[in-house]
Design a protein around this motif. Structure first.
Motif, PDB file in Angstrom:
ATOM      1  N   TRP A 147      55.827 105.960  18.692  1.00 38.13           N
ATOM      2  CA  TRP A 147      55.574 105.686  17.281  1.00 38.13           C
ATOM      3  C   TRP A 147      56.886 105.578  16.513  1.00 38.13           C
ATOM      4  CZ3 TRP A 147      51.128 103.860  16.138  1.00 38.13           C
ATOM      5  CH2 TRP A 147      49.964 104.316  16.758  1.00 38.13           C
ATOM      6  N   ALA A 148      56.934 104.656  15.586  1.00 39.98           N
ATOM      7  CA  ALA A 148      58.071 104.562  14.675  1.00 39.98           C
ATOM      8  C   ALA A 148      58.003 105.726  13.685  1.00 39.98           C
ATOM      9  CB  ALA A 148      58.054 103.225  13.939  1.00 39.98           C
ATOM     10  N   SER A 149      59.038 105.879  12.889  1.00 40.08           N
ATOM     11  CA  SER A 149      59.103 107.007  11.954  1.00 40.08           C
ATOM     12  C   SER A 149      57.980 106.990  10.921  1.00 40.08           C
ATOM     13  CB  SER A 149      60.465 107.027  11.235  1.00 40.08           C
ATOM     14  OG  SER A 149      60.680 105.796  10.563  1.00 40.08           O
ATOM     15  N   ASN A 150      57.394 105.805  10.682  1.00 36.70           N
ATOM     16  CA  ASN A 150      56.293 105.728   9.708  1.00 36.70           C
ATOM     17  C   ASN A 150      54.932 106.027  10.345  1.00 36.70           C
ATOM     18  OD1 ASN A 150      55.800 103.435  11.223  1.00 36.70           O
ATOM     19  ND2 ASN A 150      56.306 101.989   9.573  1.00 36.70           N
ATOM     20  N   TYR A 151      54.926 106.262  11.679  1.00 37.56           N
ATOM     21  CA  TYR A 151      53.697 106.562  12.423  1.00 37.56           C
ATOM     22  C   TYR A 151      52.637 105.470  12.275  1.00 37.56           C
ATOM     23  CZ  TYR A 151      55.570 111.179  13.347  1.00 37.56           C
ATOM     24  OH  TYR A 151      56.359 112.204  13.779  1.00 37.56           O
ATOM     25  N   VAL A 152      53.091 104.258  11.964  1.00 37.58           N
ATOM     26  CA  VAL A 152      52.196 103.110  11.873  1.00 37.58           C
ATOM     27  C   VAL A 152      52.580 102.062  12.913  1.00 37.58           C
ATOM     28  CG1 VAL A 152      51.372 101.219  10.412  1.00 37.58           C
ATOM     29  CG2 VAL A 152      51.751 103.498   9.428  1.00 37.58           C
ATOM     30  N   ASP A 153      53.867 101.766  12.972  1.00 41.38           N
ATOM     31  CA  ASP A 153      54.363 100.754  13.905  1.00 41.38           C
ATOM     32  C   ASP A 153      54.751 101.387  15.237  1.00 41.38           C
ATOM     33  OD1 ASP A 153      54.187  98.734  11.922  1.00 41.38           O
ATOM     34  OD2 ASP A 153      56.080  99.467  11.058  1.00 41.38           O
TER      35      ASP A 153
END
Length: 258
Positions: A51-57
């Protein structure tokens, strides 16, 4: 009979005998005779999602997984098919190499050769040594398709010091896993002497590097030989012309003759 045959098979991980800590040595013996030997350094480059830091991407990370020196091994020898299977870190990783011996017709007549026909690598992204926070962790299998690698004449061993890269397709969203092989010496068939490789068949990269190393020496020797021959011819020519009677070009010098 099957139990007796299994008891007569021996597998040995001799990696500790290699001075290179990245190089592994494996031997399979049947009926007290070596039927498969393999030496190589191997590493897998495996892409996986986190997961990216935004937990979306999702972003792709890369795990570099070396073959462990303490790998457990299995082996199987046959007349035309052989197999080597290695597993490490409590079977979180498993590598299976399959070999095939076959023949084909050439201008010189029928010839036999062997090749690496299939590679299968199983890995577990829930294993934390090499995978960090993988999305949907679990086991995946990366395999080769229609592989024809390390092609070698029958009765010979394959040798390649240069690094080779073989691509495998993973069940994890068809990601491409790279197997890096180097310092390879391998023979899965027709080993004539126990624990001894047969005559080596060098890979094209090693042959080219060897030619590049020896070509300047050969050209230097040829150039030196040409210089010696030229000096020799000049010396002989000078000696022959010096021994001949020199006829004066100035006609006034003919007066004393007669």
């Amino acid at each position: 009979a099957a139990a007796r045959l299994a008891a007569e098979q021996e597998v040995e991980n001799l990696s500790g005998l290699s001075p290179n800590p990245e190089k592994d040595i494996f031997v399979v013996r049947e009926n007290r005779t070596t039927c498969l030997m393999a030496e190589f350094a191997a590493k897998f480059i495996v892409p996986y999602d986190v997961w990216a830091s935004n937990y979306v991407d999702l972003i792709t990370e890369q795990a570099d997984i070396p073959l462990s020196r303490g790998a457990e091994m299995k082996g199987k020898c046959g007349t035309n098919e052989s197999e080597l299977e290695l597993s490490w870190l409590e079977q979180a990783y498993t590598l299976k190499l399959s070999f095939l011996k076959e023949g084909h017709n050439t201008s010189r007549g029928p010839e036999a050769f062997w090749r690496l026909s299939r590679i299968q690598f199983t890995y577990d992204t829930s294993e934390r040594t090499y995978f960090k926070d993988a999305v949907s962790p679990g086991k995946h299998t990366a395999s080769s398709h229609r592989l024809s690698a390390l092609v070698t004449p029958a009765g010979k061993s394959y040798e390649c010091q240069a690094q080779q890269t073989i691509s495998l397709i993973s069940s994890d969203h068809q990601k491409s896993v790279q197997l890096l092989l180097s310092e390879v010496r391998l023979q899965p068939f027709d080993i004539a002497a126990d624990f001894v490789f047969s005559e080596e068949h060098k890979c094209p990269v090693d042959q080219r590097e060897q030619l590049e190393e020896t070509l300047p020496l050969i050209l230097g020797l040829i150039l030196g030989l040409v210089i010696v021959i030229t000096l020799g011819i000049y010396h002989i020519h000078h000696k022959l012309t010096a021994s001949q009677v020199q006829i004066p070009r100035d006609r006034s010098q003919y007066k004393h003759m007669g």
